[in-house]
Design a protein around this motif. Sequence first.
Motif, PDB file in Angstrom:
ATOM      1  N   GLU A   1      85.697 -61.250  40.760  1.00  0.00           N
ATOM      2  CA  GLU A   1      85.453 -61.741  41.772  1.00  0.00           C
ATOM      3  C   GLU A   1      84.008 -61.941  41.963  1.00  0.00           C
ATOM      4  O   GLU A   1      83.198 -60.944  41.657  1.00  0.00           O
ATOM      5  CB  GLU A   1      86.264 -60.871  43.000  1.00  0.00           C
ATOM      6  N   ALA A   2      83.449 -62.996  42.322  1.00  0.00           N
ATOM      7  CA  ALA A   2      82.165 -63.271  42.563  1.00  0.00           C
ATOM      8  C   ALA A   2      81.425 -62.617  43.501  1.00  0.00           C
ATOM      9  O   ALA A   2      80.430 -61.906  43.463  1.00  0.00           O
ATOM     10  CB  ALA A   2      82.003 -64.667  42.985  1.00  0.00           C
ATOM     11  N   ASN A   3      82.011 -62.533  44.731  1.00  0.00           N
ATOM     12  CA  ASN A   3      81.383 -61.660  45.887  1.00  0.00           C
ATOM     13  C   ASN A   3      82.586 -60.707  46.310  1.00  0.00           C
ATOM     14  O   ASN A   3      83.228 -60.833  47.219  1.00  0.00           O
ATOM     15  CB  ASN A   3      81.042 -62.442  47.184  1.00  0.00           C
ATOM     16  N   PRO A   4      82.453 -59.356  45.679  1.00  0.00           N
ATOM     17  CA  PRO A   4      83.548 -58.552  45.958  1.00  0.00           C
ATOM     18  C   PRO A   4      83.164 -57.971  47.643  1.00  0.00           C
ATOM     19  O   PRO A   4      82.172 -57.875  48.010  1.00  0.00           O
ATOM     20  CB  PRO A   4      83.296 -57.352  44.920  1.00  0.00           C
ATOM     21  N   PRO A   5      84.170 -57.634  48.206  1.00  0.00           N
ATOM     22  CA  PRO A   5      84.114 -57.152  49.637  1.00  0.00           C
ATOM     23  C   PRO A   5      83.322 -55.881  49.727  1.00  0.00           C
ATOM     24  O   PRO A   5      83.256 -54.934  48.623  1.00  0.00           O
ATOM     25  CB  PRO A   5      85.561 -56.838  49.937  1.00  0.00           C
ATOM     26  N   ARG A   6      82.523 -55.875  50.668  1.00  0.00           N
ATOM     27  CA  ARG A   6      81.705 -54.534  50.843  1.00  0.00           C
ATOM     28  C   ARG A   6      82.103 -53.899  52.042  1.00  0.00           C
ATOM     29  O   ARG A   6      82.500 -54.490  53.011  1.00  0.00           O
ATOM     30  CB  ARG A   6      80.046 -54.814  51.090  1.00  0.00           C
ATOM     31  N   GLY A   7      82.234 -52.508  51.900  1.00  0.00           N
ATOM     32  CA  GLY A   7      82.710 -51.650  53.069  1.00  0.00           C
ATOM     33  C   GLY A   7      81.600 -51.347  53.932  1.00  0.00           C
ATOM     34  O   GLY A   7      80.451 -51.786  54.059  1.00  0.00           O
ATOM     35  N   TYR A   8      82.073 -50.691  55.240  1.00  0.00           N
ATOM     36  CA  TYR A   8      81.435 -50.353  56.302  1.00  0.00           C
ATOM     37  C   TYR A   8      80.250 -49.393  56.018  1.00  0.00           C
ATOM     38  O   TYR A   8      79.040 -49.633  56.458  1.00  0.00           O
ATOM     39  CB  TYR A   8      82.096 -49.774  57.348  1.00  0.00           C
ATOM     40  N   ASP A  78      79.425 -52.941  65.699  1.00  0.00           N
ATOM     41  CA  ASP A  78      79.528 -53.695  64.565  1.00  0.00           C
ATOM     42  C   ASP A  78      81.107 -53.897  64.566  1.00  0.00           C
ATOM     43  O   ASP A  78      82.030 -53.298  64.873  1.00  0.00           O
ATOM     44  CB  ASP A  78      79.511 -52.466  63.415  1.00  0.00           C
ATOM     45  N   ALA A  79      81.107 -55.041  63.778  1.00  0.00           N
ATOM     46  CA  ALA A  79      82.487 -55.809  63.711  1.00  0.00           C
ATOM     47  C   ALA A  79      82.741 -56.327  62.481  1.00  0.00           C
ATOM     48  O   ALA A  79      81.844 -56.942  62.003  1.00  0.00           O
ATOM     49  CB  ALA A  79      82.836 -56.653  65.106  1.00  0.00           C
ATOM     50  N   PHE A  80      84.036 -56.471  61.844  1.00  0.00           N
ATOM     51  CA  PHE A  80      84.347 -57.067  60.796  1.00  0.00           C
ATOM     52  C   PHE A  80      84.893 -58.375  61.226  1.00  0.00           C
ATOM     53  O   PHE A  80      86.005 -58.575  61.572  1.00  0.00           O
ATOM     54  CB  PHE A  80      85.421 -56.184  60.082  1.00  0.00           C
ATOM     55  N   SER A  84      83.332 -60.054  56.578  1.00  0.00           N
ATOM     56  CA  SER A  84      82.105 -59.202  56.261  1.00  0.00           C
ATOM     57  C   SER A  84      81.723 -58.667  57.757  1.00  0.00           C
ATOM     58  O   SER A  84      82.218 -58.865  58.832  1.00  0.00           O
ATOM     59  CB  SER A  84      80.895 -60.119  55.817  1.00  0.00           C
ATOM     60  N   TRP A  85      80.821 -57.471  57.437  1.00  0.00           N
ATOM     61  CA  TRP A  85      80.467 -56.624  58.779  1.00  0.00           C
ATOM     62  C   TRP A  85      79.259 -57.493  59.409  1.00  0.00           C
ATOM     63  O   TRP A  85      78.284 -57.973  58.477  1.00  0.00           O
ATOM     64  CB  TRP A  85      80.151 -55.238  58.159  1.00  0.00           C
ATOM     65  N   ARG A  86      79.439 -57.225  60.574  1.00  0.00           N
ATOM     66  CA  ARG A  86      78.378 -57.850  61.423  1.00  0.00           C
ATOM     67  C   ARG A  86      77.908 -56.976  62.717  1.00  0.00           C
ATOM     68  O   ARG A  86      78.778 -56.584  63.081  1.00  0.00           O
ATOM     69  CB  ARG A  86      78.550 -59.270  61.979  1.00  0.00           C
ATOM     70  N   THR A  87      76.448 -57.209  63.197  1.00  0.00           N
ATOM     71  CA  THR A  87      76.593 -56.447  64.493  1.00  0.00           C
ATOM     72  C   THR A  87      76.416 -57.315  65.562  1.00  0.00           C
ATOM     73  O   THR A  87      75.771 -58.531  65.286  1.00  0.00           O
ATOM     74  CB  THR A  87      74.986 -55.687  64.446  1.00  0.00           C
TER      75      THR A  87
END
Length: 90
Positions: A1-8, A78-80, A84-87
């Motif tokens: 996978e090119a961009n693996p999911p990143r956790g909190y 913070d919200a998914f 992706s996670w964002r503030t």
Amino acid sequence: EANPPRGYAWFQNRNVARAPKVYVGSNNGMLHSFDAVTGREDFAFVPNTIIRNYRLTQFTQHDGPLVPGVDEKPIVSDAFINGSWRTVLV
């Protein structure tokens, strides 16, 4: 996978050095952002609704009534969102 999911935890570590901010809603309908260390204002935001419903015009009239523009305090969280996670500031 090119961009693996990143956790909190990754998101928190990436943003741990983010400059602290203070957000304040004012009765003229603006949302102000201040640097929490220096007190310097970063920006003031006027929502389109305040402009479209002419509240901003009423604030500038000398004999105009007070039309409150703040109903609640701003909330930062913070919200998914879209994978992706964002503030967010609401």
